[in-house]
Design an enzyme around this catalytic site. Sequence first.
Site, PDB file in Angstrom:
ATOM      1  N   TYR A 185     -19.454  49.508 -16.260  1.00 44.95           N
ATOM      2  CA  TYR A 185     -18.868  51.508 -16.214  1.00 44.95           C
ATOM      3  C   TYR A 185     -18.116  52.084 -15.567  1.00 44.95           C
ATOM      4  CZ  TYR A 185     -21.477  50.654 -21.200  1.00 44.95           C
ATOM      5  OH  TYR A 185     -21.687  50.743 -22.713  1.00 44.95           O
ATOM      6  N   GLY A 186     -18.943  52.025 -13.993  1.00 42.42           N
ATOM      7  CA  GLY A 186     -18.388  52.890 -12.578  1.00 42.42           C
ATOM      8  C   GLY A 186     -16.695  52.537 -13.009  1.00 42.42           C
TER       9      GLY A 186
ATOM     10  N   CYS B 149     -28.792  53.272 -18.193  1.00 43.88           N
ATOM     11  CA  CYS B 149     -27.174  53.716 -16.949  1.00 43.88           C
ATOM     12  C   CYS B 149     -27.121  55.213 -16.830  1.00 43.88           C
ATOM     13  CB  CYS B 149     -25.817  52.872 -17.827  1.00 43.88           C
ATOM     14  SG  CYS B 149     -24.647  53.368 -16.789  1.00 43.88           S
TER      15      CYS B 149
ATOM     16  N   THR C 211     -23.978  55.540 -14.780  1.00 45.09           N
ATOM     17  CA  THR C 211     -22.975  55.890 -15.239  1.00 45.09           C
ATOM     18  C   THR C 211     -22.702  56.507 -16.569  1.00 45.09           C
ATOM     19  OG1 THR C 211     -22.301  53.561 -14.032  1.00 45.09           O
ATOM     20  CG2 THR C 211     -20.571  54.809 -14.583  1.00 45.09           C
TER      21      THR C 211
ATOM     22  N   CYS D 260     -28.253  53.762  -9.332  1.00 52.77           N
ATOM     23  CA  CYS D 260     -27.802  53.248 -10.840  1.00 52.77           C
ATOM     24  C   CYS D 260     -28.776  52.308 -10.962  1.00 52.77           C
ATOM     25  CB  CYS D 260     -26.797  52.163 -10.089  1.00 52.77           C
ATOM     26  SG  CYS D 260     -25.751  50.833 -11.076  1.00 52.77           S
TER      27      CYS D 260
HETATM   28  N1  DGL Z   1     -26.209  50.147 -14.301  1.00 55.92           N
HETATM   29  C1  DGL Z   1     -25.564  51.317 -14.133  1.00 55.92           C
HETATM   30  C2  DGL Z   1     -25.994  52.394 -13.433  1.00 55.92           C
HETATM   31  O1  DGL Z   1     -26.955  52.630 -13.837  1.00 55.92           O
HETATM   32  C3  DGL Z   1     -23.949  50.604 -13.881  1.00 55.92           C
HETATM   33  C4  DGL Z   1     -23.724  50.460 -13.519  1.00 55.92           C
HETATM   34  C5  DGL Z   1     -21.906  49.725 -13.820  1.00 55.92           C
HETATM   35  O2  DGL Z   1     -21.587  49.448 -15.423  1.00 55.92           O
HETATM   36  O3  DGL Z   1     -21.507  49.860 -13.257  1.00 55.92           O
HETATM   37  O4  DGL Z   1     -24.473  53.298 -13.375  1.00 55.92           O
END
Ligand code: DGL
Length: 262
Positions: free
Chosen positions: A43-44, A75, A77, A189
């Site tokens: 997602y980042g 998450c 993000t 994250c």
């Molecule tokens: N686990 C996700 C978070 O807490 C993000 C990882 C990703 O998909 O970039 O931000």
Amino acid sequence: MSAPPTILVFDSGLGGLTVLREIVRARPDAHYVYVADDAFFPYGHHSEEQIIARVVPLVGELIAHHAPVLVVIACNTASTLVMSHLRSAYSVPFVGTVPAIKPACASSTTKRVSVLGTKGTVKREYTRRLINDFSQGCEVTLVGSAELASLAESALSGNDVRDEDIAAELAPCFVDDGKHRTDTVVLACTHYPLLLDRMKKLAPWPVDWIDPAPAIARRVSDLLCSPGQESDQAGAEIIFTSKRPHTLSQALMPFFGGRVPA
Ligand code: DGL
């Protein structure tokens, strides 16, 4: 005996398992559905518009299918963006995961705190506002990591991840101006606690690592009012949106409190 309540835990990948682990400890009575949106990982690397357009309808479909009593967006993000959209679209209670800036700044002695998150999370207006409101006189360094979530994902899937690659992502968190140095790093994250033991070894000096997962688990437990008691009917499922067959059941069992995720 009534069926155990279902809690749906959602992340872009396997990082949300670090939050799930704490929730299962707090509420062994619930049934868990863990959803990894790996078809859209990481997602980042996506824009804010893309994440909202992806997550809001997808979570709606998951609610319709699994009828959870509560949804955890494990998450940062996504949570720093989508919570208000989710709450206005669906009536089920939501718990999000956002950078633990307030407790980190409250406990820092040197008043130097770093926030380690994805490039998306550190750019968010939401994160800037948390710093503005809760830095309590601390100097806060935002560190957006492009690779750490993928490295954590890879390590949990059993691949070799080199120390140098982890250390390079961590390095900007450690600030020393000659008088004061960083003493607290916020794990902003949910993937990063998967690498915590290695990060501790690779850190140039010891710091406090702030993982909000136990606080999130307490919040979940408070929202589900009945007391947590183990139930034979409480199981666990893991769903990958890519529909890839998963071979990780054994490795993932500890996150599900010893249950084998179907
Ligand atoms: N686990 C996700 C978070 O807490 C993000 C990882 C990703 O998909 O970039 O931000």
